[in-house]
Design a protein around this motif. Structure first.
Motif, PDB file in Angstrom:
ATOM      1  N   LEU A   6     -35.942 -36.711   2.662  1.00 34.22           N
ATOM      2  CA  LEU A   6     -36.782 -36.721   3.853  1.00 34.22           C
ATOM      3  C   LEU A   6     -37.589 -38.010   3.942  1.00 34.22           C
ATOM      4  CD1 LEU A   6     -37.898 -35.205   6.316  1.00 34.22           C
ATOM      5  CD2 LEU A   6     -39.684 -34.320   4.810  1.00 34.22           C
ATOM      6  N   GLU A   9     -35.224 -40.886   4.792  1.00 35.61           N
ATOM      7  CA  GLU A   9     -34.835 -40.796   6.198  1.00 35.61           C
ATOM      8  C   GLU A   9     -35.989 -41.200   7.108  1.00 35.61           C
ATOM      9  OE1 GLU A   9     -33.253 -37.531   9.449  1.00 35.61           O
ATOM     10  OE2 GLU A   9     -33.474 -36.947   7.369  1.00 35.61           O
ATOM     11  N   ALA A  10     -37.218 -40.826   6.718  1.00 33.96           N
ATOM     12  CA  ALA A  10     -38.389 -41.202   7.508  1.00 33.96           C
ATOM     13  C   ALA A  10     -38.562 -42.707   7.529  1.00 33.96           C
ATOM     14  CB  ALA A  10     -39.643 -40.523   6.948  1.00 33.96           C
ATOM     15  N   GLN A  13     -35.734 -44.267   9.663  1.00 31.84           N
ATOM     16  CA  GLN A  13     -35.961 -44.033  11.084  1.00 31.84           C
ATOM     17  C   GLN A  13     -37.153 -44.843  11.581  1.00 31.84           C
ATOM     18  OE1 GLN A  13     -34.123 -42.362  13.234  1.00 31.84           O
ATOM     19  NE2 GLN A  13     -35.509 -42.835  14.886  1.00 31.84           N
ATOM     20  N   SER A 156     -42.135 -40.426  13.632  1.00 38.50           N
ATOM     21  CA  SER A 156     -40.937 -40.993  14.259  1.00 38.50           C
ATOM     22  C   SER A 156     -39.704 -40.191  13.898  1.00 38.50           C
ATOM     23  CB  SER A 156     -40.774 -42.461  13.871  1.00 38.50           C
ATOM     24  OG  SER A 156     -40.451 -42.585  12.511  1.00 38.50           O
ATOM     25  N   VAL A 157     -39.653 -39.639  12.682  1.00 40.08           N
ATOM     26  CA  VAL A 157     -38.516 -38.774  12.312  1.00 40.08           C
ATOM     27  C   VAL A 157     -38.542 -37.481  13.095  1.00 40.08           C
ATOM     28  CG1 VAL A 157     -37.534 -37.417  10.431  1.00 40.08           C
ATOM     29  CG2 VAL A 157     -38.199 -39.763  10.028  1.00 40.08           C
ATOM     30  N   HIS A 161     -35.678 -36.115  15.846  1.00 38.55           N
ATOM     31  CA  HIS A 161     -34.952 -34.850  15.720  1.00 38.55           C
ATOM     32  C   HIS A 161     -35.333 -33.841  16.782  1.00 38.55           C
ATOM     33  CE1 HIS A 161     -32.798 -35.807  12.090  1.00 38.55           C
ATOM     34  NE2 HIS A 161     -33.902 -36.295  11.555  1.00 38.55           N
TER      35      HIS A 161
END
Length: 162
Positions: A6, A9-10, A13, A156-157, A161
């Motif tokens: 996570l 990915e954050a 992104q 932003s993540v 989504h």
């Protein structure tokens, strides 16, 4: 494990938000190194300069920018500034520790990592009163800055989504 995915990915992104509407289908042929060779002996000759112009034209916006493109550019600029502020603040802390406390680079980085994570083992202490004063304000600034940075990255993540 899922927390590390996570976070990664954050960060991805945050620094590289997706923008599908500027990606053209002709990009794959224009960026392929095998098709750009002019000495290529294929059965059907192609006009590679024309294809490159078409690919560039597909990526270059024509006329005034849309609000979506303006928001995308502002977001990228803001993300870059946030990342630069965090990196610059960490660098200043390491350099000041190396200069005032005569610490080696890795020791200064170690102390800065303790400050960011609020661990504070206490194995390295400061002898100079000015350094203690600097670190008091540096810790406050760095914690607020890193908290703001992580908050913006996670937002932003979530927005990507949603």
């Amino acid at each position: 494990w899922s927390l590390s995915l996570l976070v990664s990915e954050a960060l991805l992104q945050f620094f590289f938000p997706m923008k599908e509407h500027l990606v053209s289908s002709s990009d794959s042929s224009a960026s392929d190194p095998d098709t750009d060779d002019e000495d290529c002996t294929s059965a059907a000759p192609r006009d590679s300069s024309r294809e490159r112009e078409d690919a560039r034209a597909a990526l270059v916006p024509r006329g005034p920018l849309t609000t979506e493109e303006l928001q995308y550019r502002r977001k990228r600029r803001r993300n870059f500034i946030h990342g630069a502020l965090v990196a610059g603040t960490l660098t200043v802390g390491v350099l000041v520790l190396m200069w005032r406390e005569n610490l080696h680079f890795l020791d200064a980085l170690y102390v800065t990592a303790q400050v960011v994570t609020t661990i504070g083992y206490g194995d390295i202490t400061f002898t100079d009163q000015w350094m203690r004063l600097f670190m008091a304000f540096y810790v406050l600034w760095l914690l607020v800055l890193v908290g703001f940075f992580l908050n913006a990255a996670i937002q932003s993540v979530i927005q990507a989504h949603a």
